[in-house]
Scaffold this motif. Structure first.
Motif, short mmCIF file in Angstrom:
data_model
loop_
_atom_site.label_atom_id
_atom_site.label_comp_id
_atom_site.label_asym_id
_atom_site.label_seq_id
_atom_site.Cartn_x
_atom_site.Cartn_y
_atom_site.Cartn_z
N GLY A 62 33.95 44.15 13.83
CA GLY A 62 35.35 43.97 14.21
C GLY A 62 35.60 43.91 15.70
N LYS A 63 34.57 44.02 16.51
CA LYS A 63 34.74 43.98 17.97
C LYS A 63 34.25 42.64 18.51
N ARG A 64 34.89 42.21 19.58
CA ARG A 64 34.50 40.95 20.22
C ARG A 64 33.88 41.25 21.58
N PRO A 65 32.87 40.47 21.97
CA PRO A 65 32.27 40.70 23.29
C PRO A 65 33.22 40.26 24.41
N VAL A 66 33.03 40.84 25.57
CA VAL A 66 33.80 40.43 26.74
C VAL A 66 33.23 39.11 27.23
N GLY A 67 34.08 38.14 27.43
CA GLY A 67 33.62 36.85 27.94
C GLY A 67 33.38 36.92 29.44
N CYS A 68 32.81 35.88 29.98
CA CYS A 68 32.58 35.83 31.42
C CYS A 68 32.70 34.39 31.91
N ARG A 69 32.80 34.25 33.21
CA ARG A 69 32.85 32.92 33.81
C ARG A 69 32.31 33.01 35.23
N TRP A 70 31.91 31.86 35.76
CA TRP A 70 31.39 31.79 37.11
C TRP A 70 32.51 31.48 38.09
N VAL A 71 32.46 32.14 39.25
CA VAL A 71 33.41 31.89 40.33
C VAL A 71 32.58 31.49 41.56
N PHE A 72 32.93 30.38 42.16
CA PHE A 72 32.19 29.86 43.31
C PHE A 72 33.08 29.82 44.53
N THR A 73 32.49 30.10 45.68
CA THR A 73 33.23 30.01 46.94
C THR A 73 32.26 29.71 48.07
N ILE A 74 32.80 29.25 49.17
CA ILE A 74 32.01 29.01 50.37
C ILE A 74 32.50 29.97 51.44
N LYS A 75 31.59 30.78 51.97
CA LYS A 75 31.93 31.70 53.05
C LYS A 75 31.73 30.95 54.37
N ARG A 76 32.72 31.06 55.25
CA ARG A 76 32.66 30.33 56.52
C ARG A 76 32.68 31.27 57.72
N ARG A 77 32.10 30.79 58.80
CA ARG A 77 32.12 31.51 60.08
C ARG A 77 33.46 31.22 60.76
N PRO A 78 33.78 31.96 61.82
CA PRO A 78 35.04 31.71 62.53
C PRO A 78 35.19 30.27 63.05
N ASP A 79 34.06 29.61 63.35
CA ASP A 79 34.15 28.23 63.84
C ASP A 79 34.20 27.22 62.69
N ASP A 80 34.38 27.71 61.45
CA ASP A 80 34.55 26.90 60.24
C ASP A 80 33.25 26.25 59.74
N THR A 81 32.12 26.65 60.29
CA THR A 81 30.85 26.16 59.74
C THR A 81 30.50 27.02 58.53
N ILE A 82 29.69 26.47 57.65
CA ILE A 82 29.33 27.18 56.43
C ILE A 82 28.34 28.29 56.73
N GLU A 83 28.70 29.49 56.33
CA GLU A 83 27.79 30.64 56.48
C GLU A 83 26.88 30.73 55.26
N ARG A 84 27.50 30.65 54.06
CA ARG A 84 26.70 30.69 52.83
C ARG A 84 27.55 30.27 51.65
N TYR A 85 26.85 29.92 50.60
CA TYR A 85 27.49 29.61 49.33
C TYR A 85 27.43 30.88 48.49
N LYS A 86 28.47 31.13 47.73
CA LYS A 86 28.52 32.36 46.96
C LYS A 86 28.91 32.06 45.51
#
Length: 102
Positions: A62-86
Protein backbone atom coordinates in the motif's frame (compact mmCIF):
# COMPACT_ATOMS: atom_id res chain seq x y z
CA UNK A 1 44.17 41.23 -41.57
CA UNK A 2 43.42 37.98 -43.35
CA UNK A 3 42.50 34.86 -41.41
CA UNK A 4 43.37 31.40 -42.56
CA UNK A 5 40.66 28.85 -43.15
CA UNK A 6 41.82 26.91 -40.06
CA UNK A 7 41.59 30.01 -37.84
CA UNK A 8 38.10 30.82 -39.06
CA UNK A 9 36.99 27.21 -38.59
CA UNK A 10 38.49 27.07 -35.08
CA UNK A 11 36.72 30.29 -34.05
CA UNK A 12 33.43 28.97 -35.41
CA UNK A 13 33.83 25.71 -33.46
CA UNK A 14 34.55 27.68 -30.26
CA UNK A 15 31.37 29.72 -30.72
CA UNK A 16 29.32 26.55 -31.24
CA UNK A 17 30.81 24.97 -28.09
CA UNK A 18 30.01 28.08 -26.05
CA UNK A 19 26.41 28.00 -27.25
CA UNK A 20 26.12 24.32 -26.32
CA UNK A 21 27.57 24.98 -22.86
CA UNK A 22 24.94 27.62 -22.18
CA UNK A 23 22.00 25.26 -22.63
CA UNK A 24 20.82 23.73 -19.36
CA UNK A 25 18.99 20.42 -19.85
CA UNK A 26 15.59 19.89 -18.28
CA UNK A 27 15.62 16.09 -18.48
CA UNK A 28 18.23 13.37 -18.14
CA UNK A 29 17.76 12.37 -21.77
CA UNK A 30 18.79 15.86 -22.86
CA UNK A 31 21.76 15.90 -20.49
CA UNK A 32 23.01 12.57 -21.78
CA UNK A 33 23.62 14.15 -25.21
CA UNK A 34 26.47 16.30 -23.84
CA UNK A 35 29.77 15.00 -22.49
CA UNK A 36 29.85 17.77 -19.85
CA UNK A 37 26.50 16.84 -18.39
CA UNK A 38 27.06 13.09 -18.78
CA UNK A 39 30.24 13.38 -16.69
CA UNK A 40 28.60 15.31 -13.85
CA UNK A 41 25.65 12.88 -13.76
CA UNK A 42 28.09 9.98 -13.41
CA UNK A 43 29.97 11.84 -10.65
CA UNK A 44 26.74 12.54 -8.78
CA UNK A 45 25.65 8.89 -9.00
CA UNK A 46 29.08 7.79 -7.78
CA UNK A 47 28.87 10.18 -4.81
CA UNK A 48 25.35 9.02 -3.92
CA UNK A 49 26.48 5.39 -4.04
CA UNK A 50 29.65 5.99 -2.00
CA UNK A 51 27.67 7.92 0.63
CA UNK A 52 25.13 5.07 0.94
CA UNK A 53 22.36 7.55 0.22
CA UNK A 54 19.82 4.77 -0.23
CA UNK A 55 19.46 1.05 0.06
CA UNK A 56 17.22 -1.39 -1.71
CA UNK A 57 14.38 -2.70 0.41
CA UNK A 58 10.95 -4.26 0.08
CA UNK A 59 8.26 -1.60 -0.14
CA UNK A 60 5.44 -2.17 2.40
CA UNK A 61 2.04 -3.03 0.96
CA UNK A 62 0.00 0.00 0.00
CA UNK A 63 2.98 2.37 0.02
CA UNK A 64 4.46 4.17 -2.96
CA UNK A 65 8.15 4.97 -3.41
CA UNK A 66 9.33 8.56 -3.42
CA UNK A 67 10.02 9.67 -6.97
CA UNK A 68 13.06 11.64 -8.02
CA UNK A 69 14.26 13.86 -10.83
CA UNK A 70 17.48 15.44 -12.05
CA UNK A 71 18.17 19.15 -11.64
CA UNK A 72 20.92 20.73 -13.73
CA UNK A 73 22.62 24.09 -13.38
CA UNK A 74 25.76 25.91 -14.44
CA UNK A 75 27.82 27.57 -11.72
CA UNK A 76 29.52 30.75 -12.91
CA UNK A 77 32.40 32.91 -11.73
CA UNK A 78 31.92 36.65 -11.13
CA UNK A 79 33.21 37.35 -14.66
CA UNK A 80 30.40 35.09 -16.01
CA UNK A 81 32.72 32.32 -17.19
CA UNK A 82 31.68 28.77 -16.43
CA UNK A 83 33.09 27.44 -13.18
CA UNK A 84 31.44 24.02 -13.34
CA UNK A 85 28.42 22.06 -14.40
CA UNK A 86 26.26 20.73 -11.60
CA UNK A 87 23.76 17.87 -11.57
CA UNK A 88 21.72 16.79 -8.56
CA UNK A 89 19.26 13.97 -8.10
CA UNK A 90 16.46 15.29 -5.91
CA UNK A 91 13.56 13.51 -4.22
CA UNK A 92 10.00 14.54 -5.02
CA UNK A 93 9.01 14.70 -1.37
CA UNK A 94 6.12 17.01 -2.21
CA UNK A 95 4.24 14.01 -3.67
CA UNK A 96 3.90 12.35 -0.25
CA UNK A 97 1.04 12.75 2.21
CA UNK A 98 1.60 12.69 5.98
CA UNK A 99 -0.13 9.72 7.59
CA UNK A 100 -0.65 8.02 4.24
CA UNK A 101 2.79 7.55 2.72
CA UNK A 102 4.91 7.88 5.87
Amino acid sequence: MTRSFEEALYEEEEEEEEEEEEEIPRRLEQAWQSKHWREVVKLEMKALTQNHTWEKCQLPDGKRPVGCRWVFTIKRRPDDTIERYKARLVAKGYTKTYGVDY
